[in-house]
Design a protein around this motif. Structure first.
Motif, short mmCIF file in Angstrom:
data_model
loop_
_atom_site.label_atom_id
_atom_site.label_comp_id
_atom_site.label_asym_id
_atom_site.label_seq_id
_atom_site.Cartn_x
_atom_site.Cartn_y
_atom_site.Cartn_z
N ALA A 132 39.45 46.28 31.46
CA ALA A 132 40.55 45.59 31.85
C ALA A 132 39.88 44.45 30.69
CB ALA A 132 41.63 44.90 32.75
N THR A 142 39.01 46.43 36.28
CA THR A 142 38.68 45.30 36.50
C THR A 142 37.94 45.05 35.02
OG1 THR A 142 39.68 44.39 38.36
CG2 THR A 142 38.82 43.02 36.54
N GLN A 143 36.67 46.22 35.09
CA GLN A 143 35.68 45.52 33.87
C GLN A 143 36.21 46.17 32.99
OE1 GLN A 143 31.54 47.44 35.22
NE2 GLN A 143 32.59 47.24 37.28
N GLN A 188 31.90 43.84 39.73
CA GLN A 188 33.89 44.21 39.60
C GLN A 188 34.17 45.50 40.25
OE1 GLN A 188 35.21 41.60 37.02
NE2 GLN A 188 34.34 39.65 37.41
#
Length: 306
Positions: A65, A62-63, A58
């Protein structure tokens, strides 16, 4: 005072956030997490499967978050090697490192403050020159070399103290001396400089003219004002001891956070390394915040300027 505390707390939170970002990015860019889990002998198919399983495929934002969401729940992740929760692994090692850091700081302050005061009271004398020479030597000697010398002398030749492990208080004596001897010179020089400056101040001459005893002048007035910058440096040195304990704990095999960090770096266990860096940074920031608050409580001028 509340406004001062609020401004310093906001700054501390911002620094913690910045460190979390830097640590997360470096841990995912400097080393491939999938390789750290699977090992160097893994095939491309194995690495691809691991990236999908752990979400490494990803986007980095995103990671991150997801990492922040886990942190908010108190979840530091799991070790790539053992699969155990990182928080549990670190919690088992914290007492040893905390004890080592406290003993090292007590050793450093126990020598630095009396020696700095004596050097200031006898400025430019042989005692002052001896204290400054000791400070230069202590600052110049590397931790690992001093630790090895202590092991050879007190552990192997004389046999007085254990040289490895953390089973008893005696196991911490040599590591504490090694770690504290590096912090002592800076503290001693600061105490000396502060005492020399304070002893030449007008209010000290006024106190002497009023007939106050030298002991009362020294401890009630001079030392209290000279110790203000020492508080800030002590917080910095204590944070340094927590971070610098990696070398000392590795030499003496103290089962603390520093030794765990060295083991994790050698095995590319990134979740553990990432958590240790974040933990030490937060402790360092909190110590600095407490030092600022202590200085502000002792000197109202600091509150008015902040």
């Amino acid at each position: 005072m509340l406004g001062f505390l609020f401004r310093r707390s906001l700054l501390a939170l911002f620094v913690v956030f910045a460190i979390s970002v830097i640590t997360f990015v470096l841990s995912h860019v400097a080393v491939d997490p999938a390789t750290g889990i699977a090992g160097d002998s893994a095939t491309d198919a194995d690495l691809a499967a691991i990236r999908v399983q752990y979400g490494f495929d990803q986007p980095l934002m995103t990671q991150y978050a997801g990492y922040l969401a886990d942190l908010a729940r108190g979840d530091l992740g799991r070790s790539y090697l053992s699969g155990e929760p990182v928080g549990q692994i670190i919690a088992e090692r914290v007492p040893a490192t905390a004890l080592l850091a406290c003993l090292s700081l007590l050793f450093a302050l126990g020598i630095a403050i009396p020696l700095g005061v004596l050097a200031a009271l006898h400025a430019n004398s042989w005692l002052d020159r001896m204290a400054l020479t000791l400070a230069v030597v202590g600052q110049a000697v590397p931790n690992f070399w001093a630790g090895l010398l202590l092991i050879l002398l007190f552990g192997i030749k004389l046999g007085w103290l254990p040289i490895s492990g953390s089973d008893s208080l005696a196991h911490f004596i040599l590591p504490a001396i090694t770690l504290g001897s590096f912090a002592m010179p800076a503290l001693m020089r600061l105490v000396r400089a502060g005492m020399i400056e304070v002893l030449e101040a007008d209010y000290i001459r006024t106190a002497r003219a009023m007939g106050l005893g030298e002991g009362q002048i020294l401890f009630k007035y001079a030392l209290r004002n000279a110790v203000l910058p020492v508080i800030s440096l002590t917080a910095v040195q204590f944070g340094f001891m927590l971070g610098g304990s990696i070398v000392v704990e590795s030499i003496f095999a103290v089962q603390g956070v520093g030794y765990l960090a060295w083991q994790s770096m050698s095995r590319s266990d990134m979740p553990v390394i990432q958590a240790i860096v974040l933990l030490i940074s937060m402790i360092y920031i909190l110590l600095t915040l407490f030092a600022d608050l202590a200085n502000a409580a002792l000197d109202p001028r600091i509150r008015s300027k902040a």
